[in-house]
Design an enzyme around this catalytic site. Structure first.
Site, PDB file in Angstrom:
ATOM      1  N   SER A 231       0.827  -1.215   0.000  1.00 32.57           N
ATOM      2  CA  SER A 231       0.000   0.000   0.000  1.00 32.57           C
ATOM      3  C   SER A 231       0.860   1.264   0.000  1.00 32.57           C
ATOM      4  O   SER A 231       0.524   2.246  -0.684  1.00 32.57           O
ATOM      5  CB  SER A 231      -0.950   0.002   1.202  1.00 32.57           C
ATOM      6  OG  SER A 231      -0.241  -0.019   2.426  1.00 32.57           O
TER       7      SER A 231
ATOM      8  N   HIS B  96       7.925   3.136  10.797  1.00 34.77           N
ATOM      9  CA  HIS B  96       7.473   2.335  11.940  1.00 34.77           C
ATOM     10  C   HIS B  96       6.115   2.865  12.388  1.00 34.77           C
ATOM     11  O   HIS B  96       5.937   4.080  12.518  1.00 34.77           O
ATOM     12  CB  HIS B  96       8.484   2.441  13.093  1.00 34.77           C
ATOM     13  CG  HIS B  96       8.140   1.574  14.261  1.00 34.77           C
ATOM     14  ND1 HIS B  96       8.339   0.207  14.257  1.00 34.77           N
ATOM     15  CD2 HIS B  96       7.582   1.870  15.468  1.00 34.77           C
ATOM     16  CE1 HIS B  96       7.933  -0.299  15.411  1.00 34.77           C
ATOM     17  NE2 HIS B  96       7.474   0.691  16.157  1.00 34.77           N
TER      18      HIS B  96
END
Length: 207
Positions: free
Chosen positions: A12, A119
């Site tokens: 994505s 992250h």
């Protein structure tokens, strides 16, 4: 700037990066994708965009360094191929977008200061070994945090310990679950990873 994507994901963030390139919002050149399995969704994203890719499967019992040496070879091949199409000198960056393997010190040394990672939390909170994907969101919810977000950082020999380049936050709602929190943070990743690459490309951000 030329960059290689390392991904073990559905892709994505890669698709968002491709969209930014197609819209002229990201002018850096993507030299291709390196992934770890033939069934990864990120391959389809690369194919549809006409990007070259390499699949480097990890062998059973193979050491991190040996595997990373083969990944490194695939990266070098892609950069070399790109240099023939775009002969002007360019800096080289590795963009990890959901790469599931912890990189060895050997690999970090080869690309020191040129490896980006995203992250799904506001580091240094909820970072380190075992903190990836849904495990991060589960920990955030268990700690009753009021906000979470994402961090784009430079990778070093630690796990989630490198220099922070950018952080963006979002609220954690009282009735949130992993299934509702995860896409909210994913939207931040898809919006800001291409923007960070463009800031590096333009010299507005240094690694």
């Amino acid at each position: 700037m030329h960059f290689i994507v390392l991904s073990s994901s559905q892709g994505s963030v890669i698709q968002a990066t491709i969209n930014a390139m197609n819209a002229g919002e990201l002018t850096a050149v993507c030299a291709g994708l390196v992934t770890d399995r033939e069934d990864r969704g990120c391959i389809e994203k690369a194919k549809n965009a006409g990007l070259p890719y390499r699949v480097v499967t990890k062998n059973e019992g193979e050491s991190r360094e040996t595997y990373d040496q083969r990944v490194h070879t695939a990266i070098e091949e892609l950069f070399t191929e790109t240099a023939t199409r775009y002969p002007l000198p360019a800096s080289r960056v590795i963009a990890c977008m959901g790469w599931m393997w912890i990189l060895s010190p050997w690999f970090i040394h080869q690309w020191n200061g040129r490896i980006l990672n995203v992250h799904p939390a506001l580091l240094p909170k909820f970072g380190g070994k075992g903190m990836y994907g849904h495990h991060v969101h589960e920990a955030v919810l268990a700690a009753h945090e009021k906000e979470s977000g994402m961090t784009i950082h430079v990778m070093d020999e630690g796990v989630d310990t490198g220099k922070t380049l950018l952080q963006k936050s979002c609220p954690v709602l009282p009735d949130d679950t992993i299934e509702t929190l995860c896409p909210r943070i994913g939207r931040l990743e898809k919006e800001w990873y291409p923007k960070v690459l463009q800031m590096i490309e333009k010299g507005e951000m240094t690694l």
